[in-house]
Design a protein around this motif. Structure first.
Motif, PDB file in Angstrom:
ATOM      1  N   ARG A  58       0.878  -1.309  -0.262  1.00  0.00           N
ATOM      2  CA  ARG A  58       0.096   0.133   0.166  1.00  0.00           C
ATOM      3  C   ARG A  58       0.893   1.369  -0.069  1.00  0.00           C
ATOM      4  O   ARG A  58       0.680   2.198  -0.554  1.00  0.00           O
ATOM      5  CB  ARG A  58      -1.064  -0.070   1.089  1.00  0.00           C
ATOM      6  N   HIS A  62       1.165   3.979  -2.833  1.00  0.00           N
ATOM      7  CA  HIS A  62       0.538   5.343  -2.676  1.00  0.00           C
ATOM      8  C   HIS A  62       1.997   6.526  -2.773  1.00  0.00           C
ATOM      9  O   HIS A  62       1.509   7.702  -2.522  1.00  0.00           O
ATOM     10  CB  HIS A  62      -0.129   5.490  -1.649  1.00  0.00           C
ATOM     11  N   ARG A  64       4.190   8.949  -3.812  1.00  0.00           N
ATOM     12  CA  ARG A  64       4.290   9.973  -4.831  1.00  0.00           C
ATOM     13  C   ARG A  64       5.677  10.584  -5.089  1.00  0.00           C
ATOM     14  O   ARG A  64       6.174  11.487  -4.136  1.00  0.00           O
ATOM     15  CB  ARG A  64       3.128  11.011  -4.848  1.00  0.00           C
ATOM     16  N   TYR A 118       0.718  13.758   5.373  1.00  0.00           N
ATOM     17  CA  TYR A 118       1.503  12.953   4.564  1.00  0.00           C
ATOM     18  C   TYR A 118       3.166  12.933   5.327  1.00  0.00           C
ATOM     19  O   TYR A 118       3.347  13.784   6.374  1.00  0.00           O
ATOM     20  CB  TYR A 118       1.887  13.882   3.476  1.00  0.00           C
TER      21      TYR A 118
END
Length: 299
Positions: A58, A62, A64, A118
């Motif tokens: 995961r 995800h 980036r 984040y």
């Protein structure tokens, strides 16, 4: 490659009930992430078997990349006295696979998009160039988190934000860029001597204090004799000197921010009222080279 993939288990195998399916086990995610998984998470078990947890997959899926290694896609520059996208001296650009901030003119390199909740991982090095009027002072930039407001709202150079300072001897300090009280934060700290006066050093477990615009939280091992001189290094500095790669990790979760540098816990803030914004770097006299930068959503 010499990597071997075990044969597909029989459809009626009892092992199938205990383990992942063949597709999940040996082709967990599609290209372009497949090779990354193979490189990072292969362990020998007779043959060579990929053991990848669901959480690991995961995270990889995800993550980036904020810098593609080729151009400034997703970023824009703002130069003091010139404006957005007006950069005749090439203060912002890409050089030898690095996102480069020359430092020759004051300004900012900013993401097009905003981020919240984040984990930011930044790999960078100081370049060798410095420019007047700061050619004799400590190399300086700054990583601005949750940046908001108009471009150049502060000192015709930067947005408002929470600053993870990037300066020789002081990388990992936290301060507020601009005068917006929405970035006021609290942190556990202790008061000690700092460059000839008293300063507040981050100390987990110590009493909490409030930091308003203009105040600065110092990382715990900062040299109390820190001086704003080119090449300054304290005996405890985890940051490596010019030409060496460093890694800053900023975990921005809810109203809190925690910062590490090359694996060393540097500082943390909480109680922020602004928890979303752009990511910005300062240009202020020193060359900064960014090798890579990723964001992992924590939602």
């Amino acid at each position: 490659s010499n990597r071997q993939i075990p044969k597909r288990p029989p459809a009626d195998s009892t092992a199938r009930a205990k383990h992942l399916t063949y597709e999940q086990k040996y082709d967990p995610i599609a290209s372009p992430f497949k090779r990354r998984v193979e490189d990072l998470f292969i362990e020998p078990t007779g043959g060579i078997e990929r053991r990848v947890t669901v959480d690991t997959l995961r995270n990889i899926v995800h993550i980036r990349e904020l810098f593609n290694g080729k151009d400034m896609t997703g970023w824009y520059g703002y130069v003091k006295g010139r404006g957005k996208g007006v950069d005749p001296k090439g203060v912002f650009g890409v050089k030898d696979g690095h996102l480069r901030i020359s430092g020759e003119e004051w300004g900012a390199l900013t993401t097009e998009k905003e981020f919240s909740n984040y984990k930011l991982t930044l790999v960078y090095t100081w370049g060798g160039k410095v420019f007047p009027p700061r050619e004799k002072t400590a190399r300086d930039s700054g990583l601005i988190l949750h940046a908001t407001g108009t471009d150049g709202v502060y000192a015709d150079s930067w947005m408002n934000g929470l600053q993870c300072n990037m300066i020789e001897g002081g990388t990992g300090d936290i301060s507020i860029l601009g005068k917006d009280p929405a970035y006021t934060f609290t942190s556990p700290c202790e008061e000690r001597l700092a460059s000839g006066k008293m300063g507040l050093y981050y100390k987990p477990g110590a009493p909490e204090k409030t930091f308003n615009p203009g105040a600065r939280l110092l990382w715990p091992g900062k040299d109390p004799a820190w001086a704003n001189t080119l090449g300054f290094r304290g005996k405890n500095d985890p940051e490596l000197p010019v030409g060496k790669l460093n890694t800053i990790v900023c975990v921005c979760k809810g109203d809190s921010v925690a910062i590490t540098l090359n694996g060393t816990e540097m500082s943390a803030a909480k109680g922020l009222k602004t928890t979303k914004g752009k990511i910005q770097f300062q240009s202020e006299g020193a060359e900064l080279l960014i090798k890579s930068m990723t964001v992992l959503p924590l939602d």
